[in-house]
Design a protein around this motif. Structure first.
Motif, short mmCIF file in Angstrom:
data_model
loop_
_atom_site.label_atom_id
_atom_site.label_comp_id
_atom_site.label_asym_id
_atom_site.label_seq_id
_atom_site.Cartn_x
_atom_site.Cartn_y
_atom_site.Cartn_z
N UNK A 163 0.80 -1.23 0.00
CA UNK A 163 0.00 0.00 0.00
C UNK A 163 0.83 1.28 0.00
N UNK A 164 2.16 1.18 0.19
CA UNK A 164 3.00 2.37 0.11
C UNK A 164 2.92 3.27 1.32
N UNK A 165 3.65 4.39 1.29
CA UNK A 165 3.75 5.26 2.47
C UNK A 165 2.55 6.17 2.68
N UNK A 166 1.72 6.37 1.66
CA UNK A 166 0.61 7.31 1.77
C UNK A 166 -0.69 6.67 2.26
N UNK A 167 -0.89 5.39 1.93
CA UNK A 167 -2.19 4.75 2.15
C UNK A 167 -2.15 3.83 3.36
N UNK A 168 -3.23 3.86 4.12
CA UNK A 168 -3.36 3.03 5.31
C UNK A 168 -3.87 1.65 4.89
N UNK A 169 -3.05 0.63 5.16
CA UNK A 169 -3.40 -0.71 4.71
C UNK A 169 -4.72 -1.19 5.34
N UNK A 170 -4.96 -0.81 6.59
CA UNK A 170 -6.20 -1.21 7.24
C UNK A 170 -7.41 -0.63 6.56
N UNK A 171 -7.33 0.61 6.11
CA UNK A 171 -8.46 1.23 5.42
C UNK A 171 -8.63 0.65 4.01
N UNK A 172 -7.50 0.30 3.38
CA UNK A 172 -7.57 -0.33 2.05
C UNK A 172 -8.34 -1.64 2.15
N UNK A 173 -8.10 -2.37 3.24
CA UNK A 173 -8.75 -3.67 3.41
C UNK A 173 -10.26 -3.55 3.54
N UNK A 174 -10.75 -2.38 3.92
CA UNK A 174 -12.19 -2.19 4.10
C UNK A 174 -12.89 -1.78 2.80
N UNK A 175 -12.12 -1.53 1.74
CA UNK A 175 -12.72 -1.09 0.47
C UNK A 175 -13.33 -2.29 -0.25
N UNK A 176 -14.29 -2.03 -1.14
CA UNK A 176 -14.87 -3.13 -1.93
C UNK A 176 -13.83 -3.76 -2.85
N UNK A 177 -14.08 -4.99 -3.26
CA UNK A 177 -13.11 -5.70 -4.08
C UNK A 177 -13.00 -5.12 -5.49
N UNK A 178 -14.05 -4.47 -5.96
CA UNK A 178 -14.02 -3.91 -7.31
C UNK A 178 -15.03 -2.79 -7.42
N UNK A 179 -14.82 -1.93 -8.41
CA UNK A 179 -15.76 -0.85 -8.72
C UNK A 179 -16.04 -0.91 -10.21
N UNK A 180 -17.28 -0.73 -10.60
CA UNK A 180 -17.65 -0.78 -12.00
C UNK A 180 -18.56 -1.95 -12.28
N UNK A 181 -18.98 -2.12 -13.55
CA UNK A 181 -18.58 -1.33 -14.72
C UNK A 181 -19.34 -0.02 -14.82
N UNK A 182 -18.89 0.83 -15.77
CA UNK A 182 -19.53 2.11 -15.94
C UNK A 182 -18.68 3.03 -16.79
#
Length: 794
Positions: A517-536
Motif C-alpha cells: 500500500x506504500x507510504x501514503x495509504x493506510x493498509x487497514x483502510x484499504x482492506x475495508x474497500x470493496x473488491x471492485x468498482x464498475x462497470x460504468x
C-alpha cells in the motif's frame, strides 16, 4: 513588575475561551499559513535545559565486564539522553575501547564506592600491563577531577535531567528586583520544563507568585545569601502581610524541609557567570520599559552597587514622579545605547513631563547635564540570534505570566523582537522582548511540557490553504444521465469497446487488498474497500476509485496533491473535482482523469507510481493469489542499518523517488517543529559510535519524560530486532502497556528494521498520535534500541 501571577480579572489579556486549544495543532497551523517556526537552536536557555546532568570529564566507577565482581574508574566522554559514552582510565586518547552505558540499567557508582563497599578495583585485561603502579596512576588521574554525583547514579534522582531535579516543594533563594543584596526563600510550586512558578516562603496563596526560568541569575541555592553575607528578608511590598516573627518561623520551617530533601547543586551548574560592567552613576541609556514592555524609553543609571550590579530608573520629569527602578547587570535583556532607536527607525517614548513634542537626545542631555553610556557597555546590542520577521514561537504574556501564547515576530531590530501575541484582543500592542529573554520558547514547547498554550482566537486558520482550489470556470458541467448509475458491485453489463460509446466505458477496476500500500495509504483502510468498482463510464468509475483511495490515506490532502501531478500529454482527459476531508477541513482539487478505456491501465499504473504503492493495488487486472510484482516483500522501511553501514532498499514500484528523498514543504516544516531531543554535551565528534547504536545521529533517543523502575526499563531480547517480522513487532508491542497501538504496526507493515528507525517526530506524524501516547510508545521503542545495542550491535 511584581504581579507575576496576574490579576484574575485581567480578562482583557487572555483568551476568553480555551475551547479552541484542543483543536490547535502547530504543524497544521504552520503548513496552512505557509509560516516558519523560529529555529529551536535560537532559544539558548531551552537548549541548555535539555542537556544531561552528567558532564564530559566526570569520573565514576563501572563494573568490569571482562572480570566479574571487579570495577574500574571510567571517564564520561559524551552523553546522549540517559546513555553515557565512557572510557576506562588508562586508555588515554585511545577511543577504540569506548563503550555506551545506560544510566538506568548499568552498574555505575561514584568514585570511592569500591573502597567503601570492599569491592575490587582492577584495570581491564587489555591495559593491565600498561602501568606497573596503578595506585599511583589513579591518584594522579583523579586529582582535580570531578566525580559523578552519587544522587544521579543511585536513588530516586538516578539518570534525571538537570531540569527534572527541581521538584515541587524544592526551596530556592530569589534575589529582590530592586536590591541586589536582598534575597528571600521561595518554594517551587510548579516546574514547567524549567520555567518555575515560585511562591515566597510564608505565603500560602498564589496571588504573589513569580515565574522565573531556572537559569535566571536571580535564583540561587538555599544558603547563598548567608554564605555571601547578604540580607535574607521578604520583599518590601510583602513584608506588611505578616509579622517579623511569622516570616522568620516560615523561613526556619523551609530550611528544615530543605535539609530533608535538598535541591541538588547540579541545578545551578549552567548558570552564567556575570561579567563586569562599566556603567557609572548619571549615565543615560535606552531600555524596553520594565513596567510596560510595549515601548522603549530613556532611563538613567541611578546607583552602582558593585562591579556586577547597577540600578536604572525610568526618566520621569513630573513633580509627583514615583521612581520606577530596576537592578541590572551588563547582560540584562532590553538595555540599549543612546540613539539605538534612531538608528533602527524605532520611536522612543518621551519621558513623562518632557515638554517638547519631538524628543532630541542632544537637547535632553544638555538640559540634564548628563552623559550617555558608551557603546562599549553594550557588546551584543546588534545580534539577532537567528530570529527573523514572520517567524512563529511561543511567548509569555507579559501582563499575565501564567499564560503562554502563540506569537509571531513582526519585526527584528538588533537584539529586540516585536511579538504579536495571538489569542488576545486586537487592541493589545505588540510586546518587545530581548533575543536572550527566557520568556520565549520554540514552537511545540508547551505541548512537550503538557502546559496549556493560548491559541489564536479563531481555530487554526480560517484561510485554508487549498490544494489548487477549483476556480468557477473549472466547475463540472451538469452531470449526464449515465453518471447516475450506481457504482457498487452491480451485475455485469455488455459493453462494446469497439463502438464509439464503448470506448468511454470500462469494466471493473479491482482493489487488490494484499498488494503493497506504500507510504501514503493506510493498509487497514484499504482492506475495508470493496473488491471492485464498475462497470460504468471511465471517468465515473475512476473518480470513485480515486475518492476511495483519498479516504484511505493517512493524510488525504497529501494524496489529493499527489494526484494533481498525474497526467500524460497523450491522454484524452476530463477534469473532475475531488475532495479530501481531514481534521474537520475540506480540500478540493481539479484532477485530470482519462476518458478512454484503453488508457485506463496506463493511468492506474501512473497513479500507483505516484503514490509509491504496488502497480497492481488498483488495476483492471485482479490479483487472486501472489502478486506478479512480489510486493508482499515490501514494508514501509525505506532504509535499514547494519552496524553503522547504510543499506538502501530497492525503490518503490513505479520508478518514483522515495518519500524521504522528495523534499516537500511538510518535511521542511517538520524539521522546524520543536522536539525535545537530548543534546550531546561534548563538542568532540563521536558520530561513528552513535551511528552504530541508532544508524544516524538524528535517531538518538528523544527526551522522554517517563519514569520507570530498573526492572521495567531493562529489556533482554531473544532475537536480533533487525530480523523481526511485522508479526514479531506486533507481538512485542502487545506485550507492553502500548498494546492498544499494536494494530497500527500491523496496518503499516512495520518490521524490526522500521521499528529501530522510529523517532518521536515520525511516530507523531505517521501514526497520528497525540504527544502523550507517542512518548509512551517511544519509551518502549527506546528500550528495544538500547537492548539492541547492548546485545547485538557488537
Amino acid at each position: 513588575l511584581n504581579d507575576a501571577g496576574g490579576s484574575p480579572n485581567s480578562g482583557l489579556w487572555h483568551a476568553d475561551s480555551m475551547e479552541e486549544e484542543a483543536d490547535f495543532n502547530w504543524e497544521e497551523y504552520l503548513e496552512e499559513t505557509g509560516a516558519t517556526a523560529a529555529p529551536h537552536t535560537a532559544f539558548k536557555h531551552v537548549d541548555i535545559s535539555l542537556q544531561s546532568s552528567f558532564q564530559p570529564g566526570m569520573k565514576l566507577e563501572v563494573a568490569n565486564k571482562s572480570s566479574p565482581d571487579t570495577y574500574w574508574v571510567a571517564t564520561i566522554v559524551t552523553t546522549c539522553g540517559q546513555l553515557l559514552l565512557l572510557r576506562f582510565s588508562g586508555y588515554g586518547d585511545d577511543r577504540k575501547a569506548d563503550f555506551w552505558c545506560d544510566v538506568m540499567t548499568s552498574e555505575l557508582h561514584p568514585v570511592g564506592w569500591c573502597s567503601q563497599n570492599n569491592k575490587t578495583l582492577q584495570p581491564p585485561e587489555a591495559i593491565k600491563e600498561k602501568y606497573s603502579d596503578w595506585t599511583d596512576f589513579l591518584i594522579q588521574d583523579l586529582t582535580g577531577s570531578r566525580t559523578a554525583p552519587a544522587n544521579l547514579l543511585e536513588g530516586p534522582l538516578r539518570g534525571k535531567n538537570t531540569v527534572d531535579l527541581i521538584v515541587e516543594g524544592s526551596v530556592i533563594e530569589v534575589r529582590d528586583l530592586t536590591d541586589p543584596s536582598l534575597y528571600w526563600a521561595a518554594r517551587v510550586a510548579q516546574n514547567v520544563g524549567g520555567r518555575l512558578r515560585l511562591r515566597h516562603v510564608g505565603l500560602q496563596d498564589d496571588a504573589h507568585d513569580t515565574w522565573l526560568f531556572y537559569l535566571d541569575v536571580r535564583l540561587r541555592p538555599l544558603g547563598w545569601a548567608q554564605e555571601n553575607r547578604l540580607s535574607l528578608e521578604p520583599p518590601a511590598e510583602l513584608r506588611g502581610l505578616k509579622s517579623a516573627l511569622e516570616w522568620q518561623e516560615a523561613l526556619e520551617a523551609a530550611r528544615s524541609e530543605a535539609q530533608r530533601n535538598p535541591l541538588p547543586l547540579e541545578v545551578f551548574k549552567d548558570h552564567a557567570d556575570l561579567t563586569k560592567h562599566s556603567f557609572r552613576t548619571g549615565m543615560k541609556l535606552e531600555m524596553v520599559s520594565p513596567s510596560e514592555p510595549f515601548h522603549i524609553c530613556p532611563v538613567s543609571v541611578t546607583q552602582v552597587y558593585n562591579e556586577h550590579y547597577f540600578q536604572v530608573t525610568v526618566d520621569d520629569l513630573t513633580p509627583e514622579a514615583t521612581p520606577l527602578s530596576l537592578v541590572c547587570h551588563s547582560e540584562s535583556p532590553g538595555i540599549l545605547p543612546v540613539q539605538w532607536c534612531l538608528k533602527n527607525g524605532i520611536g522612543l517614548e518621551r519621558p513623562r513631563g518632557y515638554l517638547s513634542q519631538d524628543f532630541d537626545w542632544a537637547d535632553y542631555l544638555k538640559q540634564s547635564g548628563t552623559e550617555t553610556a558608551p557603546d562599549a557597555c553594550f557588546p551584543d546590542a546588534w545580534q539577532s540570534r537567528g530570529f527573523a520577521k514572520d517567524m512563529w514561537l511561543e511567548a509569555v504574556n507579559p501582563v499575565r505570566p501564567t499564560e503562554v501564547c502563540v506569537a509571531q515576530i513582526t519585526q527584528v531590530r538588533g537584539r529586540l523582537l516585536w511579538l504579536r501575541l495571538e489569542g488576545l484582543p486586537k487592541s493589545v500592542p505588540e510586546c518587545i522582548v530581548d533575543v536572550e529573554s527566557m520568556d520565549i520558547f520554540p514552537v511545540g514547547w508547551c505541548e512537550t511540557n503538557a502546559y496549556l498554550l493560548t491559541p489564536p482566537l479563531k481555530p487554526v486558520c480560517q484561510q485554508q490553504k487549498k490544494i489548487a482550489v477549483v476556480q468557477p470556470e473549472k466547475q463540472l458541467a451538469p452531470p449526464q444521465p449515465v453518471e447516475t448509475i450506481p457504482l457498487n458491485l452491480c451485475e455485469p453489463i455488455a459493453m462494446d469497446t469497439g463502438s464509439a460509446n464503448g470506448r468511454y466505458c470500462c469494466s471493473r477496476i479491482y482493489v487488490n487488498h494484499r498488494c503493497f500500500s506504500g507510504p501514503y495509504l493506510n493498509k487497514g483502510r484499504i482492506a475495508e474497500l470493496p473488491q471492485a468498482v464498475g462497470p460504468g463510464k471511465c471517468t465515473l468509475v475512476l473518480k470513485e476509485v480515486l475518492s476511495m483511495l483519498i479516504n484511505a490515506a493517512y493524510k488525504p490532502g497529501r494524496v489529493l496533491r499527489e494526484l494533481q501531478d498525474v497526467e500524460d500529454q497523450h491522454w484524452d482527459c476530463h477534469e473532475e473535482t475531488l475532495k479530501a476531508k481531514y481534521k474537520g477541513k475540506t480540500y478540493r482539487s481539479s484532477i485530470r482523469i482519462v476518458r478512454l478505456a484503453e488508457q485506463i491501465p496506463d493511468f492506474c499504473r501512473k497513479v500507483c507510481g505516484k503514490l509509491q504503492c504496488c502497480p497492481n493495488l488498483f488495476s483492471p487486472v485482479q490479483v487472486t493469489d501472489q502478486c506478479p510484482e512480489s510486493c508482499s516483500m515490501q514494508t514501509k522501511t525505506k532504509y535499514t542499518y547494519y552496524y553503522g553501514k547504510k543499506k538502501k532498499l530497492s525503490k518503490p514500484f513505479g520508478g518514483e523517488e522515495s518519500l524521504e528523498a522528495k523534499p516537500t514543504r511538510r518535511r521542511k516544516k517538520r524539521k522546524a517543529i520543536f522536539v525535545q531531543k537530548k543534546r550531546r554535551s561534548s563538542a568532540v565528534d563521536y558520530t561513528p559510535s552513535i551511528k552504530v547504536l541508532y544508524g544516524d545521529e538524528s535517531l538518538c533517543p528523544v527526551a522522554l519524560q517517563v519514569e520507570c523502575s530498573e526492572a521495567e526499563c531493562q529489556l533482554v531480547l531473544e532475537r536480533n530486532p533487525l530480523e523481526w517480522s511485522v508479526e514479531d513487532v506486533v507481538t512485542f508491542i502487545t506485550s507492553t502497556d502500548c498494546a492498544a497501538l499494536a494494530n497500527i504496526f500491523q496496518e503499516q507493515d512495520i518490521d524490526g528494521q522500521a521499528l529501530l528507525l522510529l523517532t518521536l517526530p515520525t511516530v507523531q506524524e505517521c501514526m497520528e498520535l497525540k504527544l502523550g501516547p507517542a512518548i509512551k510508545l517511544c519509551h518502549q521503542i527506546e528500550r528495544v534500541k538500547v537492548a539492541f545495542y547492548a546485545q547485538y550491535a557488537n
